[in-house]
Design a protein around this motif. Sequence first.
Motif, PDB file in Angstrom:
ATOM      1  N   SER A  15      13.296 -11.344  -3.380  1.00 19.86           N
ATOM      2  CA  SER A  15      13.011 -10.300  -2.403  1.00 19.86           C
ATOM      3  C   SER A  15      11.914 -10.785  -1.453  1.00 19.86           C
ATOM      4  CB  SER A  15      12.562  -9.037  -3.127  1.00 19.86           C
ATOM      5  OG  SER A  15      11.651  -8.335  -2.343  1.00 19.86           O
ATOM      6  N   ASN A  16      12.050 -10.388  -0.247  1.00 21.19           N
ATOM      7  CA  ASN A  16      11.033 -10.759   0.728  1.00 21.19           C
ATOM      8  C   ASN A  16      10.001  -9.654   0.959  1.00 21.19           C
ATOM      9  OD1 ASN A  16      11.888 -13.340   1.220  1.00 21.19           O
ATOM     10  ND2 ASN A  16      13.426 -12.672   2.708  1.00 21.19           N
ATOM     11  N   ALA A  17      10.091  -8.627   0.102  1.00 14.28           N
ATOM     12  CA  ALA A  17       9.151  -7.511   0.256  1.00 14.28           C
ATOM     13  C   ALA A  17       7.721  -8.027   0.101  1.00 14.28           C
ATOM     14  CB  ALA A  17       9.421  -6.450  -0.793  1.00 14.28           C
ATOM     15  N   PRO A  18       6.831  -7.562   0.950  1.00 15.23           N
ATOM     16  CA  PRO A  18       5.450  -8.017   0.846  1.00 15.23           C
ATOM     17  C   PRO A  18       4.811  -7.520  -0.446  1.00 15.23           C
ATOM     18  CG  PRO A  18       5.625  -6.206   2.411  1.00 15.23           C
ATOM     19  CD  PRO A  18       7.017  -6.541   1.973  1.00 15.23           C
ATOM     20  N   ALA A  19       3.856  -8.277  -0.918  1.00  9.68           N
ATOM     21  CA  ALA A  19       3.090  -7.816  -2.082  1.00  9.68           C
ATOM     22  C   ALA A  19       2.471  -6.460  -1.754  1.00  9.68           C
ATOM     23  CB  ALA A  19       2.003  -8.827  -2.407  1.00  9.68           C
ATOM     24  N   GLU A  20       2.172  -5.725  -2.788  1.00 10.29           N
ATOM     25  CA  GLU A  20       1.627  -4.386  -2.572  1.00 10.29           C
ATOM     26  C   GLU A  20       0.461  -4.458  -1.596  1.00 10.29           C
ATOM     27  OE1 GLU A  20      -0.260  -0.739  -5.096  1.00 10.29           O
ATOM     28  OE2 GLU A  20       0.746  -2.358  -6.175  1.00 10.29           O
ATOM     29  N   GLU A  21       0.571  -3.628  -0.587  1.00  6.03           N
ATOM     30  CA  GLU A  21      -0.405  -3.721   0.474  1.00  6.03           C
ATOM     31  C   GLU A  21      -1.743  -3.139   0.040  1.00  6.03           C
ATOM     32  OE1 GLU A  21       0.005  -2.221   4.779  1.00  6.03           O
ATOM     33  OE2 GLU A  21       1.984  -2.916   4.139  1.00  6.03           O
ATOM     34  N   ILE A  22      -2.798  -3.810   0.401  1.00  6.87           N
ATOM     35  CA  ILE A  22      -4.120  -3.254   0.118  1.00  6.87           C
ATOM     36  C   ILE A  22      -4.470  -2.332   1.273  1.00  6.87           C
ATOM     37  CG2 ILE A  22      -6.557  -3.786  -0.229  1.00  6.87           C
ATOM     38  CD1 ILE A  22      -5.591  -6.532  -1.304  1.00  6.87           C
ATOM     39  N   THR A  23      -4.549  -1.052   0.954  1.00  8.16           N
ATOM     40  CA  THR A  23      -4.829  -0.098   2.022  1.00  8.16           C
ATOM     41  C   THR A  23      -6.328  -0.072   2.289  1.00  8.16           C
ATOM     42  OG1 THR A  23      -4.912   1.590   0.328  1.00  8.16           O
ATOM     43  CG2 THR A  23      -2.888   1.449   1.602  1.00  8.16           C
ATOM     44  N   THR A  24      -6.680  -0.115   3.529  1.00 10.65           N
ATOM     45  CA  THR A  24      -8.090   0.017   3.867  1.00 10.65           C
ATOM     46  C   THR A  24      -8.342   1.435   4.355  1.00 10.65           C
ATOM     47  OG1 THR A  24      -7.458  -1.006   5.937  1.00 10.65           O
ATOM     48  CG2 THR A  24      -8.669  -2.376   4.383  1.00 10.65           C
ATOM     49  N   GLU A  25      -9.273   2.084   3.669  1.00 18.65           N
ATOM     50  CA  GLU A  25      -9.572   3.451   4.063  1.00 18.65           C
ATOM     51  C   GLU A  25     -10.621   3.422   5.166  1.00 18.65           C
ATOM     52  OE1 GLU A  25     -10.514   5.886   0.438  1.00 18.65           O
ATOM     53  OE2 GLU A  25     -10.294   3.894  -0.421  1.00 18.65           O
ATOM     54  N   GLU A  26     -10.557   4.418   6.004  1.00 17.97           N
ATOM     55  CA  GLU A  26     -11.615   4.609   6.985  1.00 17.97           C
ATOM     56  C   GLU A  26     -12.638   5.534   6.370  1.00 17.97           C
ATOM     57  OE1 GLU A  26     -12.108   3.276   9.998  1.00 17.97           O
ATOM     58  OE2 GLU A  26     -10.367   1.985   9.686  1.00 17.97           O
ATOM     59  N   VAL A  27     -13.768   4.991   5.959  1.00 14.38           N
ATOM     60  CA  VAL A  27     -14.783   5.825   5.322  1.00 14.38           C
ATOM     61  C   VAL A  27     -16.120   5.610   6.022  1.00 14.38           C
ATOM     62  CG1 VAL A  27     -16.006   6.316   3.178  1.00 14.38           C
ATOM     63  CG2 VAL A  27     -13.599   5.681   3.109  1.00 14.38           C
ATOM     64  N   ASP A  28     -16.795   6.714   6.280  1.00 14.11           N
ATOM     65  CA  ASP A  28     -18.135   6.626   6.849  1.00 14.11           C
ATOM     66  C   ASP A  28     -19.113   6.262   5.735  1.00 14.11           C
ATOM     67  OD1 ASP A  28     -20.553   6.872   8.035  1.00 14.11           O
ATOM     68  OD2 ASP A  28     -20.326   8.981   8.629  1.00 14.11           O
ATOM     69  N   LEU A  29     -19.700   5.074   5.835  1.00 11.88           N
ATOM     70  CA  LEU A  29     -20.530   4.587   4.735  1.00 11.88           C
ATOM     71  C   LEU A  29     -22.013   4.934   4.869  1.00 11.88           C
ATOM     72  CD1 LEU A  29     -18.837   1.125   4.173  1.00 11.88           C
ATOM     73  CD2 LEU A  29     -18.721   3.121   2.691  1.00 11.88           C
ATOM     74  N   THR A  30     -22.333   5.798   5.813  1.00 18.34           N
ATOM     75  CA  THR A  30     -23.747   6.144   6.001  1.00 18.34           C
ATOM     76  C   THR A  30     -24.351   6.710   4.722  1.00 18.34           C
ATOM     77  OG1 THR A  30     -23.017   6.822   8.186  1.00 18.34           O
ATOM     78  CG2 THR A  30     -25.313   7.277   7.614  1.00 18.34           C
ATOM     79  N   ALA A  31     -23.629   7.665   4.124  1.00 25.52           N
ATOM     80  CA  ALA A  31     -24.153   8.314   2.913  1.00 25.52           C
ATOM     81  C   ALA A  31     -24.313   7.300   1.785  1.00 25.52           C
ATOM     82  CB  ALA A  31     -23.227   9.449   2.487  1.00 25.52           C
TER      83      ALA A  31
END
Lengths: 168, 420
Positions: free
Chosen positions: A2-18
């Motif tokens: 299969s040429n399916a990509p490896a499970e994608e690592i999702t990047t969350e948009e998180v405000d890291l100020t806290a």
Amino acid sequence: MSNAPAEEITTEEVDLTAANHVIDKYLTLHGNLMPVLQGIQDEYGYVPRPAIDLVADRLNIYPSQIFGVLTFYAQFHLKPRGRFIIRVCVGTACHVQGASRIVETFFDKLHIGHAETTPDLRYTFEKVACLGACGMAPLAMVNDATYGKMTVQKVEEIIADYNQRPMK
Amino acid sequence: MEQVLFRHNKPGRPVTFAEYCAEGGFAALHKALKELSPDDVQRAVIDSGLRGRGGAGFPTGKKWSFVPRDLPGPRYLICNCDEMEPGTYKDRALLEANPYSLVEGMVLAGYAIGVSHAFIFIRRGYELPAANLRHAIAEAKEAGLLGRNILGSGFSMEIDIHLSAGRYICGEETALMNALEGVRANPRAKPPFPAVKGLWGRPTVVNNVETLANVPYIVANGATRFKGLATTPEGSGMKLFCPSGHVRNTVCMELPLGMTLGEIIDGPCGGMLPGKKFKACIPGGASTPYFTADHFNVPMDFDAVAKAGSRLGTGGIVVFDEQTCMVGATLNLTQFFARESCGWCTPCREGLPYVREILTRIEAGGGEPEDIEILREHVHYLNYTFCALAPGAMGPVEGLLQLFEDEIREHITKRRCPFR
């Protein structure tokens, strides 16, 4: 193959100020990883992936070590959780006083199972043992509020009550 | 009946700092810092016969005496308030009513051992006890009873509160130290024992909340008086018992060590709930083998309970009526322990889920006669694990096999749970 990509690592948009504030607070403390992670868990309701990388970077610890700690302790969660965390004790004292009936009723009413969250992020349900208030068995908690001598009737009252409460 | 830990209790609210002081609180600390040497305090605790109230019952003074005397550098005192044992809520009851005797006891212990930095390791979910303690620590500091140069004696000590991130194994003292250091709370190999090499590699004493809270009474009133509180000659002091299950009064109570199980259940517990008949109980928290009505004359003290085949443990008495399925109750306990195994050593990590599966099968009506022998083997072999979690988990299973084998067989032959 299969040429399916490896499970994608999702990047969350998180405000890291806290998260940065939490780290600032404990930066010089000996053995600070735990209070830092607890602070981040409290701020976000879970420990977001970008916050893990931030902690690793700023405390000079491998992310794998942090994952080891996060997956070991019950307090930490890697996914967003409900606004109201419902915990029903299934410790032995609660078990012999009919805790399983209380659990089943919550399952029925909320349409979620153990360690699951409603799609609207209002409720997360957990079976836990032991909450350390065996004299009031069977016991339930919603966030920090304790409900003793639980009955099926009380389950309905609790849900009706928390359905009315604001999400923020 | 004289109360030691509950003597300052006020109905429905915690005692205040002013009330605690007016009723003789912190008198022991004044006395110790003005008149007694650290060795005197340690000697008093050794003579008092005080034994650890967290479950193991190790003599407290002896534990303190293992700390090397002349080693330079810091040493630590940790109060273990990681009360996670199902059926146990005594430390919560104590701290919700009175946080001051613990603070006073910790300063006395710190003085006796030579500690300048102490920790209270408190489980999550105990928000009120933690809040009470924060408050008490601030008040004690304000009054010069904690912090730098306490009461002008030259002795200084700080107390920090650490909130546990939640895991049963953190109650094991070496795992607790790993948790405090911020890593996974796997137990450590012993030796070296914590008294020699503990937190951050330094000499460390770990004591239970109830143990430390007893120290002020011992210092103020003397070892002999404390010892005399127990009803048996070999016993020493009072004990918090926290009954639950099918009895009338399910509140934490302070009783003399050595009262018999029957006296406790029929007396302060108020007997069984209406229409219920006693079948069995867990005598001292989830990891102790069951007692039945045949054990009503067993004095509830460390040695007597051990002689009768169980352990006094934490004093968490969970009472079961005749409608309770003991296989089901044991399964419930085993589910807890299997989940809480830290995974460090193989027999515990693999063995406990295996026992859980067998009990699940029996309870569901799919058990086989040979399952009983397999359970028996596990009770034997799970004694050889890295720490005391798995042997403790086998306590109820052992009790089930010894006292309720007929009930297991009934499940197997009827191919269902007879209580459903």
